[in-house]
Scaffold this active site. Structure first.
Site, PDB file in Angstrom:
ATOM      1  N   LYS A  10       0.592  -1.172   0.149  1.00  0.00           N
ATOM      2  CA  LYS A  10      -0.109   0.009  -0.150  1.00  0.00           C
ATOM      3  C   LYS A  10       0.758   1.055   0.064  1.00  0.00           C
ATOM      4  CE  LYS A  10      -4.106  -2.026   2.272  1.00  0.00           C
ATOM      5  NZ  LYS A  10      -4.998  -1.913   3.434  1.00  0.00           N
ATOM      6  N   TYR A  50     -12.531  -1.529  -3.004  1.00  0.00           N
ATOM      7  CA  TYR A  50     -13.124  -1.647  -1.487  1.00  0.00           C
ATOM      8  C   TYR A  50     -14.741  -1.367  -1.626  1.00  0.00           C
ATOM      9  CZ  TYR A  50      -8.352  -2.028   0.311  1.00  0.00           C
ATOM     10  OH  TYR A  50      -7.294  -2.402   0.860  1.00  0.00           O
ATOM     11  N   ASN A 113      -1.852   0.297   6.812  1.00  0.00           N
ATOM     12  CA  ASN A 113      -1.476  -0.952   7.470  1.00  0.00           C
ATOM     13  C   ASN A 113      -0.557  -1.669   6.601  1.00  0.00           C
ATOM     14  OD1 ASN A 113      -3.301  -1.682   5.998  1.00  0.00           O
ATOM     15  ND2 ASN A 113      -4.455  -2.602   7.310  1.00  0.00           N
ATOM     16  N   HIS A 116      -2.202  -5.289   1.707  1.00  0.00           N
ATOM     17  CA  HIS A 116      -3.526  -5.892   1.352  1.00  0.00           C
ATOM     18  C   HIS A 116      -3.255  -7.406   1.218  1.00  0.00           C
ATOM     19  CE1 HIS A 116      -7.582  -6.833   0.040  1.00  0.00           C
ATOM     20  NE2 HIS A 116      -6.902  -7.553  -0.985  1.00  0.00           N
ATOM     21  N   GLU A 127     -10.268  -9.908  -7.360  1.00  0.00           N
ATOM     22  CA  GLU A 127      -9.247  -8.735  -6.952  1.00  0.00           C
ATOM     23  C   GLU A 127      -7.983  -8.806  -8.055  1.00  0.00           C
ATOM     24  OE1 GLU A 127     -10.183  -8.344  -2.309  1.00  0.00           O
ATOM     25  OE2 GLU A 127      -8.116  -9.176  -2.936  1.00  0.00           O
TER      26      GLU A 127
HETATM   27  P1  IDP Z   1      -7.909  -6.424   5.878  1.00  0.00           P
HETATM   28  O1  IDP Z   1      -7.274  -5.435   4.988  1.00  0.00           O
HETATM   29  O2  IDP Z   1      -7.162  -6.854   7.067  1.00  0.00           O
HETATM   30  O3  IDP Z   1      -8.699  -7.407   5.219  1.00  0.00           O
HETATM   31  P2  IDP Z   1     -10.618  -4.971   6.317  1.00  0.00           P
HETATM   32  O4  IDP Z   1     -11.570  -5.170   7.412  1.00  0.00           O
HETATM   33  O5  IDP Z   1     -11.076  -5.776   5.017  1.00  0.00           O
HETATM   34  O6  IDP Z   1      -9.198  -5.517   6.644  1.00  0.00           O
HETATM   35  O7  IDP Z   1     -10.279  -3.564   5.959  1.00  0.00           O
HETATM   36  C1  IDP Z   1      -9.631  -2.888   4.669  1.00  0.00           C
HETATM   37  C2  IDP Z   1      -8.690  -1.939   4.866  1.00  0.00           C
HETATM   38  O8  IDP Z   1      -9.465  -0.763   5.384  1.00  0.00           O
HETATM   39  C3  IDP Z   1      -7.916  -2.371   6.046  1.00  0.00           C
HETATM   40  O9  IDP Z   1      -6.650  -2.884   5.712  1.00  0.00           O
HETATM   41  C4  IDP Z   1      -7.425  -0.867   6.482  1.00  0.00           C
HETATM   42  O10 IDP Z   1      -6.652  -0.139   5.592  1.00  0.00           O
HETATM   43  C5  IDP Z   1      -8.777  -0.159   6.359  1.00  0.00           C
HETATM   44  N1  IDP Z   1      -9.477  -0.336   7.799  1.00  0.00           N
HETATM   45  C6  IDP Z   1     -10.388  -1.381   8.120  1.00  0.00           C
HETATM   46  N2  IDP Z   1     -10.671  -1.004   9.556  1.00  0.00           N
HETATM   47  C7  IDP Z   1     -10.540   0.003   9.680  1.00  0.00           C
HETATM   48  C8  IDP Z   1     -10.730   1.071  10.834  1.00  0.00           C
HETATM   49  O11 IDP Z   1     -11.547   0.605  11.898  1.00  0.00           O
HETATM   50  N3  IDP Z   1     -10.363   2.500  10.540  1.00  0.00           N
HETATM   51  C9  IDP Z   1      -9.659   2.694   9.528  1.00  0.00           C
HETATM   52  N4  IDP Z   1      -9.163   1.963   8.488  1.00  0.00           N
HETATM   53  C10 IDP Z   1      -9.457   0.659   8.606  1.00  0.00           C
HETATM   54 MG    MG Z   2     -10.391  -7.222   3.816  1.00  0.00          MG
END
Ligand code: IDP
Ligand code: MG
Length: 143
Positions: A10, A50, A113, A116, A127
């Site tokens: 990312k 997303y 984070n 992905h 994807e």
């Molecule tokens: P994942 O990437 O671990 O599958 P997902 O729940 O699918 O997590 O969320 C997609 C992305 O959205 C996350 O990787 C992160 O960048 C962002 N995200 C998820 N939850 C939060 C949150 O509570 N606050 C802000 N950003 C979030």
């Molecule tokens: Mg996810």
């Protein structure tokens, strides 16, 4: 059990010059790179990718973050790819991620984070197709 998953390095990790270190972790874990590119997403592309999170309060910030700079989508292959790659990257929130995981090592916080990973074989196929055309996948095929 499928053998493909989509990784994205990312924009925060690209900005921190971590592309090489993250790819090394991925390949050391036994994944093969089937396709890879560096791309700056449009709002439409990031928003579409997303789409499932559209109703979430963090959706707009997520689209802004994912369009803030180039990212590196990578189509990966390995037995049990989806599950093994999610184990390698760790929990969404780096504070919750296991020691040694990519997010524990390189993610700033739950939003930014670093990487992905697809969450199912079905989504992995969708994807991978989001970033790579059939033609690209065939022409660049590495056996
Ligand atoms: P994942 O990437 O671990 O599958 P997902 O729940 O699918 O997590 O969320 C997609 C992305 O959205 C996350 O990787 C992160 O960048 C962002 N995200 C998820 N939850 C939060 C949150 O509570 N606050 C802000 N950003 C979030
Ligand atoms: Mg996810």
């Amino acid at each position: 059990m499928g053998n493909k998953t989509l990784a994205i390095i990312k924009p925060d990790a690209v900005r921190k010059n971590l592309v090489g270190q993250i790819i090394a972790k991925i390949t050391e874990a036994g994944f093969k790179i089937k396709a890879m590119k560096m791309v700056r997403l449009t709002k439409e592309s990031a928003g579409g990718f997303y789409e499932v999170h559209k109703a979430r309060p963090f959706y707009n910030d997520l689209v802004e973050y994912m369009t803030s700079g180039p990212c590196v989508p990578i189509a990966l292959e390995k037995e049990n790819a989806v599950e093994d790659y999610r184990k390698l990257i760790g929990a969404t929130d780096p504070d919750q991620a296991a020691p040694g995981t990519i997010r524990k090592l390189y993610a700033a916080n739950k939003a930014e984070n670093a990487v992905h990973g697809s969450d199912s074989d079905e989504n992995a196929a969708i994807e991978i197709a989001h970033f790579f055309s059939r033609k690209e996948l065939l022409e660049n095929y590495v056996d």
